[in-house]
Design a protein around this motif. Structure first.
Motif, short mmCIF file in Angstrom:
data_model
loop_
_atom_site.label_atom_id
_atom_site.label_comp_id
_atom_site.label_asym_id
_atom_site.label_seq_id
_atom_site.Cartn_x
_atom_site.Cartn_y
_atom_site.Cartn_z
N ILE A 152 0.84 -1.06 0.12
CA ILE A 152 0.04 -0.01 -0.09
C ILE A 152 0.87 1.20 0.18
O ILE A 152 1.75 1.45 0.90
N GLN A 153 0.68 2.23 -0.84
CA GLN A 153 1.52 3.39 -1.03
C GLN A 153 0.77 4.54 -0.49
O GLN A 153 -0.65 4.66 -0.41
N SER A 154 1.74 5.36 -0.01
CA SER A 154 1.09 6.52 0.60
C SER A 154 0.56 7.37 -0.33
O SER A 154 1.06 7.44 -1.56
N ASN A 155 -0.40 8.33 -0.11
CA ASN A 155 -0.96 9.30 -0.95
C ASN A 155 -0.16 10.65 -1.09
O ASN A 155 -0.39 11.65 -0.69
N PHE A 156 1.11 10.50 -1.60
CA PHE A 156 2.02 11.56 -1.44
C PHE A 156 2.04 12.11 -2.93
O PHE A 156 1.51 11.47 -3.98
N GLN A 157 2.47 13.50 -2.82
CA GLN A 157 2.81 13.93 -4.19
C GLN A 157 4.15 14.85 -4.30
O GLN A 157 4.46 15.01 -3.06
N ILE A 158 4.78 14.83 -5.02
CA ILE A 158 6.19 15.60 -5.34
C ILE A 158 6.17 16.90 -6.00
O ILE A 158 5.55 17.03 -7.24
N VAL A 159 6.29 17.73 -5.29
CA VAL A 159 6.36 19.24 -5.86
C VAL A 159 7.60 20.01 -6.01
O VAL A 159 8.56 19.50 -5.43
N THR A 160 7.77 20.79 -6.76
CA THR A 160 9.06 21.73 -7.10
C THR A 160 8.89 23.23 -6.27
O THR A 160 7.44 23.67 -6.16
N GLY A 161 9.83 23.87 -6.06
CA GLY A 161 9.92 24.98 -5.43
C GLY A 161 9.66 25.48 -4.19
O GLY A 161 9.46 24.52 -3.39
N TYR A 162 9.80 26.63 -3.89
CA TYR A 162 9.60 27.12 -2.34
C TYR A 162 7.91 27.01 -1.96
O TYR A 162 7.12 27.27 -2.84
#
Length: 322
Positions: A152-162
């Motif tokens: 089961i994977q966590s509901n994460f997202q990868i974002v950029t910038g400050y």
């Protein structure tokens, strides 16, 4: 960090408490005259619109005979009705009657009130943590029952910038982990904070970038490429860190991959990173991306004397382009 055994004990104790507080020890549930299996059946029928008895057996994880007897009682009570499927005359579909819809409405109102009252006792961050944690844990339990291999994977997202708060959060993750595991102190934590603050002011430059792993708006991992501080067209990989609960999830690999792709797109000649000899798991990850140990020495740049290491990755894509 809490041990696996302590996690198991805590979850078991919490599960027993939830079973009692939610009323599953009683003969009936959710202010109805029905047992938990019947209440769950009514809710699943509502959620699916119409289901077969076989589908409910799978959903509930109960024996076929038990489900059949329970459904017969709900049909007799006027909560459910059976109709022949329009697609297959051999299949009977169960759906809610008008009485069943009223019963489900009352169940939902009762349950919503109980959940809302409990959440009101928690701060907003704890509410989000409970929601995410219970969802993940319940899916994991279902995967165990169904004997599925997928993790089961966590509901994460990868974002950029400050992002507001990232300097403090990344510093917190570094300070907490390295103090606990390697006895680093305030000198190291302050150095992380100062470096991040300086770097954040330079994120408008196309050669600089940071990637943040987010769960429910909270930073749980980071890595950055600083394309300015080394010069000579060399990139500096910095501030790679994961929150305690994310280690071993594959999230770190996704972050490093983003950083390496960026370096190749920017056509840096090499990527450098500095670490020390006790971070064996991180070293294996770096080496899997082509980093090689290029220098090793006794140093104290992090506030304590350790065996520091420099790893270098030659940007093959750049050299092949010439």
């Amino acid at each position: 960090m809490i041990s696996e055994l302590q996690n198991i004990k805590n979850i078991r104790a919490a599960s027993r408490l939830m079973v009692r507080e939610l009323g599953f020890m009683n003969q009936n549930l959710a202010a109805t005259d029905y047992p938990p299996s019947a209440v769950h059946s009514l809710l699943e029928v509502e959620a699916h619109g119409a289901v077969t008895a076989a589908q409910l057996v799978h959903i509930l994880g109960l024996e076929k005979s038990s489900v059949s007897r329970m459904l017969a009682k709900l049909v007799e009570a006027g909560e459910l009705e059976e109709n022949i499927s329009a697609d297959d005359a051999r299949t009977k579909l169960l759906s809610l009657t008008s009485k069943g819809k009223d019963t489900v409405h009352n169940i939902n109102a009762y349950a919503d009130q109980r959940v809302a009252a409990a959440l009101a006792k928690l701060d907003l961050f704890s509410q989000a943590a409970v929601s995410q944690g219970l969802s993940s844990y319940s899916r994991a339990l279902k995967a165990c029952r169904e004997n599925t291999e997928e993790k089961i994977q966590s509901n994460f997202q990868i974002v950029t910038g400050y992002h507001p708060g990232m300097i403090g959060r990344i510093t917190e993750m570094h300070g907490g982990y390295y103090a606990r595991e390697h006895n680093f102190g305030h000198f190291f934590e302050a150095k992380v904070a100062v470096g991040l603050a300086d770097f954040s002011a330079r994120l408008d430059k196309p050669c600089n970038q940071i990637w943040l792993a987010m769960v429910n708006g909270r930073v749980v991992g980071s890595v950055a490429i600083d394309g300015e501080d080394l010069g000579n067209n060399e990139a500096h990989l910095r501030w790679f860190i994961l929150d305690d609960g994310c280690r071993g999830s594959g999230l770190g690999r996704k972050l490093i991959e983003k950083a390496i792709i960026f370096c190749e797109e920017q056509k840096f000649s090499t990527v450098q990173l500095w670490t020390f000899n006790k971070l064996t798991a991180a070293r294996r990850l770096y080496e899997s991306f082509g980093f090689e140990l290029s220098k090793e020495w006794e140093g104290d740049q992090w506030g304590t004397t350790i065996t520091e290491q420099q790893f270098t990755r030659i940007n093959i894509a750049r050299h092949l382009s010439f």
